[in-house]
Write a protein that holds these residues in place. Sequence first.
Motif, mmCIF file in Angstrom:
data_model
loop_
_atom_site.group_PDB
_atom_site.id
_atom_site.type_symbol
_atom_site.label_atom_id
_atom_site.label_comp_id
_atom_site.label_asym_id
_atom_site.label_seq_id
_atom_site.Cartn_x
_atom_site.Cartn_y
_atom_site.Cartn_z
ATOM 1 N N ARG A 177 0.808 -1.223 0.000
ATOM 2 C CA ARG A 177 0.000 0.000 0.000
ATOM 3 C C ARG A 177 0.837 1.268 0.000
ATOM 4 N NH1 ARG A 177 -3.125 -1.644 5.373
ATOM 5 N NH2 ARG A 177 -0.937 -2.164 5.814
ATOM 6 N N LEU A 178 2.157 1.132 0.197
ATOM 7 C CA LEU A 178 3.010 2.318 0.347
ATOM 8 C C LEU A 178 3.021 3.144 -0.945
ATOM 9 C CD1 LEU A 178 5.036 3.342 2.637
ATOM 10 C CD2 LEU A 178 6.843 2.541 1.084
ATOM 11 N N TRP A 179 2.881 4.464 -0.815
ATOM 12 C CA TRP A 179 2.982 5.335 -1.987
ATOM 13 C C TRP A 179 4.443 5.344 -2.433
ATOM 14 C CZ3 TRP A 179 0.219 10.404 0.074
ATOM 15 C CH2 TRP A 179 -1.061 10.069 0.510
ATOM 16 N N HIS A 180 4.636 5.232 -3.743
ATOM 17 C CA HIS A 180 6.010 5.185 -4.261
ATOM 18 C C HIS A 180 5.994 5.589 -5.732
ATOM 19 C CE1 HIS A 180 4.251 1.402 -5.535
ATOM 20 N NE2 HIS A 180 5.165 1.388 -6.501
ATOM 21 N N ALA A 181 7.174 5.786 -6.300
ATOM 22 C CA ALA A 181 7.263 6.138 -7.724
ATOM 23 C C ALA A 181 8.597 5.682 -8.291
ATOM 24 C CB ALA A 181 7.134 7.656 -7.898
ATOM 25 N N GLY A 182 8.558 5.146 -9.519
ATOM 26 C CA GLY A 182 9.790 4.907 -10.270
ATOM 27 C C GLY A 182 10.380 6.262 -10.638
ATOM 28 N N MET A 183 11.683 6.362 -10.609
ATOM 29 C CA MET A 183 12.356 7.660 -10.730
ATOM 30 C C MET A 183 13.276 7.707 -11.940
ATOM 31 S SD MET A 183 11.239 9.497 -8.295
ATOM 32 C CE MET A 183 12.383 10.790 -7.807
ATOM 33 N N PRO A 184 13.655 8.932 -12.377
ATOM 34 C CA PRO A 184 14.585 9.029 -13.506
ATOM 35 C C PRO A 184 15.931 8.391 -13.185
ATOM 36 C CG PRO A 184 13.723 11.207 -12.891
ATOM 37 C CD PRO A 184 13.204 10.237 -11.875
ATOM 38 N N ASN A 185 16.501 7.760 -14.190
ATOM 39 C CA ASN A 185 17.845 7.190 -14.070
ATOM 40 C C ASN A 185 18.798 8.173 -14.760
ATOM 41 O OD1 ASN A 185 20.211 5.794 -14.407
ATOM 42 N ND2 ASN A 185 19.256 3.895 -15.107
ATOM 43 N N HIS A 186 19.623 8.838 -13.954
ATOM 44 C CA HIS A 186 20.503 9.886 -14.507
ATOM 45 C C HIS A 186 21.819 9.324 -15.036
ATOM 46 C CE1 HIS A 186 17.739 12.796 -12.787
ATOM 47 N NE2 HIS A 186 17.847 12.197 -11.607
ATOM 48 N N THR A 187 22.024 8.016 -14.945
ATOM 49 C CA THR A 187 23.264 7.416 -15.444
ATOM 50 C C THR A 187 23.024 6.911 -16.872
ATOM 51 O OG1 THR A 187 22.835 5.115 -14.787
ATOM 52 C CG2 THR A 187 23.697 6.600 -13.080
ATOM 53 N N ASP A 188 24.062 6.351 -17.483
ATOM 54 C CA ASP A 188 23.835 5.809 -18.832
ATOM 55 C C ASP A 188 23.702 4.287 -18.820
ATOM 56 O OD1 ASP A 188 26.429 5.198 -18.341
ATOM 57 O OD2 ASP A 188 27.277 6.590 -19.820
ATOM 58 N N THR A 189 23.492 3.708 -17.632
ATOM 59 C CA THR A 189 23.322 2.250 -17.521
ATOM 60 C C THR A 189 21.934 1.928 -16.964
ATOM 61 O OG1 THR A 189 25.653 2.185 -16.921
ATOM 62 C CG2 THR A 189 24.408 0.158 -16.588
ATOM 63 N N PRO A 190 21.199 1.011 -17.612
ATOM 64 C CA PRO A 190 19.878 0.640 -17.072
ATOM 65 C C PRO A 190 19.988 0.065 -15.656
ATOM 66 C CG PRO A 190 20.203 -0.255 -19.290
ATOM 67 C CD PRO A 190 21.522 0.299 -18.849
ATOM 68 N N ARG A 191 18.940 0.262 -14.893
ATOM 69 C CA ARG A 191 18.884 -0.253 -13.506
ATOM 70 C C ARG A 191 17.812 -1.331 -13.384
ATOM 71 N NH1 ARG A 191 14.668 1.514 -9.800
ATOM 72 N NH2 ARG A 191 13.919 -0.132 -11.165
ATOM 73 N N PRO A 192 18.152 -2.615 -13.594
ATOM 74 C CA PRO A 192 17.155 -3.672 -13.406
ATOM 75 C C PRO A 192 16.959 -3.977 -11.914
ATOM 76 C CG PRO A 192 19.053 -4.421 -14.730
ATOM 77 C CD PRO A 192 19.445 -3.154 -14.035
ATOM 78 N N MET A 193 15.725 -4.300 -11.561
ATOM 79 C CA MET A 193 15.398 -4.612 -10.156
ATOM 80 C C MET A 193 14.301 -5.676 -10.179
ATOM 81 S SD MET A 193 13.971 -1.974 -7.265
ATOM 82 C CE MET A 193 12.362 -1.695 -8.015
ATOM 83 N N ILE A 194 14.572 -6.813 -9.554
ATOM 84 C CA ILE A 194 13.580 -7.892 -9.499
ATOM 85 C C ILE A 194 12.486 -7.516 -8.499
ATOM 86 C CG2 ILE A 194 13.280 -10.320 -8.778
ATOM 87 C CD1 ILE A 194 16.121 -10.804 -9.916
ATOM 88 N N ALA A 195 11.253 -7.915 -8.810
ATOM 89 C CA ALA A 195 10.130 -7.662 -7.893
ATOM 90 C C ALA A 195 9.344 -8.944 -7.665
ATOM 91 C CB ALA A 195 9.209 -6.594 -8.475
#
Length: 286
Positions: free
Chosen positions: A215-233
């Motif tokens: 239920r927590l409010w959250h947001a995906g954020m801009p990635n300011h680097t040049d490498t993708p950020r994968p994250m398992i959920a």
Amino acid sequence: MTMTALDISPTEIQQGKIAQAHRDRAVDALRTDGFVVLNHVVDPAHLEILREKMLADLPSLLSRPDAPFNFNTGNIQQDPPPFPPFLFRDVLLNDSVAAVTRAILGPGVKNSFYSGNTALPGGTHQPVHPDVAQLWPDLEYPTPAFGLVVNVPVVDMDAANGSTELWPGTHRDTTYSIDQGSFRIPESVLDQRRAVCPPLQPTVPCGSVVIRDIRLWHAGMPNHTDTPRPMIAMIHWCSWWTNNEPINFPKGTEEFFTNSDLKTNARFVEEPIDYLRHNQAYDLQK
Ligand SMILES: O=C(O)CCC(=O)C(=O)O
């Protein structure tokens, strides 16, 4: 507020048993703040294998005309490969994580999701949202948690590469319920909440796990680097939550999912699993 990040020791990992003091602190943080970070609980060698594969899979996922972006084209739904040699117990059946989620959700806790989010270089701020809002409208008090999201970044994650923005304590806000359908939190509400407790983007080293109340409010954020950020959920649910499709794994991997307090809502299939075509775009902003 200070975020709770617990250093789980090599002994706790080897024994497959998180110290009770750690478990209690994690439970307390989840109940109060709505999230907790467990450090050192996943073997970096496993994450390196997953990272290489997920980064290698990304061009093919992005080449889909119907690529599964989430809210905007800076965040894409990316499943990890759901077959050996990419299945790791410390990712899918992590003892420390399971001890914490079981303490909150009770016996019979089960994982019903194995997917992920990749923050792409140059993305934008997602609308702030809960993944699931309160179960009933107009609650006088929030219910206990019924679902917990378990995020395993496969790279070091911080504000530079788009660590998820988390709004502490908002899992207890009773304004929004699932019957309302749309879960974007309006800017005016966010401004009020920011004055009470501002959001944060946790720094999460590779090998750590973030557990958050769904239920927590959250947001995906801009990635300011040049490498993708994968994250398992993954999503751990209490035993009585039956509203989910099972996760597909190949026949022959049944044994992998045994001997854990954490159940997996799995379907073992004969045919190849087309995991890069599994997801659809969600609420794409043109
Ligand atoms: O990628 C992230 O950091 C979070 C993404 C997310 O919350 C979503 O797509 O709903």
